[in-house]
Design an enzyme around this catalytic site. Structure first.
Site, PDB file in Angstrom:
ATOM      1  CD  GLN A  10      -3.204  -1.045   0.806  1.00 31.77           C
ATOM      2  OE1 GLN A  10      -3.624   0.075   0.558  1.00 31.77           O
ATOM      3  NE2 GLN A  10      -3.959  -2.128   0.665  1.00 31.77           N
ATOM      4  N   GLY A  17      12.307  -2.566  -3.063  1.00 32.82           N
ATOM      5  CA  GLY A  17      13.108  -3.047  -1.943  1.00 32.82           C
ATOM      6  C   GLY A  17      12.614  -2.590  -0.592  1.00 32.82           C
ATOM      7  CB  CYS A  28       2.076  -0.517   5.198  1.00 31.53           C
ATOM      8  SG  CYS A  28       3.798   0.020   4.980  1.00 31.53           S
TER       9      CYS A  28
END
Length: 212
Positions: free
Chosen positions: A72, A149, A167
């Site tokens: 998200q 990453g 998130c």
């Protein structure tokens, strides 16, 4: 022989870096070395493929970019260490779950070295200190190769995190290394975390470079 290039890139604009990641991944073949990029970004929100608009509460003047990683919305800004991993997972014989574990444990080890007790959570990727998120993960795998990453909060303005549900979690507490270590800088942790990632990935030959 599996070769890895680790680049220290300083502060880089988000869009250009993302395009460079995609270009490397799209053009690579079995002869292309894996790369890890260590850098910072100017202030930006990035919204992952599963991102929901309602988690972006009040971005204000900070740009929001829709990207192709998992997860998200998150925030990047100066004082946050971002590390992108362009790895041929098939060549390394690594599954995505194993790669996520390697990244999380590398972060845990680096933080332990600074006296910070941290751990991943089974229900939410990333690394946490006493329930507060200190590092975020978001990966994409294309043609058996990873990109995107991790982001480790070091010494940054944390206010922009309060303008989103980080998130996708409402009221997710966030923290950073400087909450626990006086004078912490991105430079202090960039090399250490890169070394821990290298140690867990198993390349035969590693080259450390500054810049492109």
């Amino acid at each position: 022989m599996t070769q890895l290039i680790v680049r220290s890139l300083g502060e880089q604009p988000y869009l250009e870096t993302w395009e460079a990641m995609k270009a490397l991944t799209a053009s690579r073949d079995d002869a292309v070395a894996d790369e890890i990029w260590c850098l910072e970004h100017p202030r930006v929100y990035t919204q992952g493929q599963a991102g929901k608009a309602e988690h972006i509460l009040a971005p204000g003047s900070i740009p929001v970019i829709q990207v192709d990683r998992g997860g998200q919305v998150t925030y990047h800004g100066p004082g946050q260490l971002v590390i992108y991993l362009m790895l041929d997972l098939q060549r390394l014989k690594l599954g995505v779950r194993t790669l996520v574990n390697e990244i999380e444990q590398a972060i845990v080890r680096v933080l332990a070295g600074a006296g910070i007790t941290a751990a991943p959570r089974p229900d939410a990727p990333g690394v946490y200190v006493s329930g507060a998120k200190i590092a975020s993960l978001g990966l994409r795998v294309r043609r058996g190769c990873s990109f995107h990453g991790l982001a480790l909060n070091i010494a940054m303005d944390m206010e922009p995190f309060r303008r989103i549900n980080p998130c996708g979690f409402v009221d997710m507490p966030m923290c950073q290394v400087s909450d626990f270590v006086t004078g912490a800088t991105v430079a202090d942790f960039s090399g250490k975390l890169a070394q821990e990632l290298v140690a867990g990935l198993g390349h035969d030959q590693v080259e450390f470079l500054s810049g492109w």
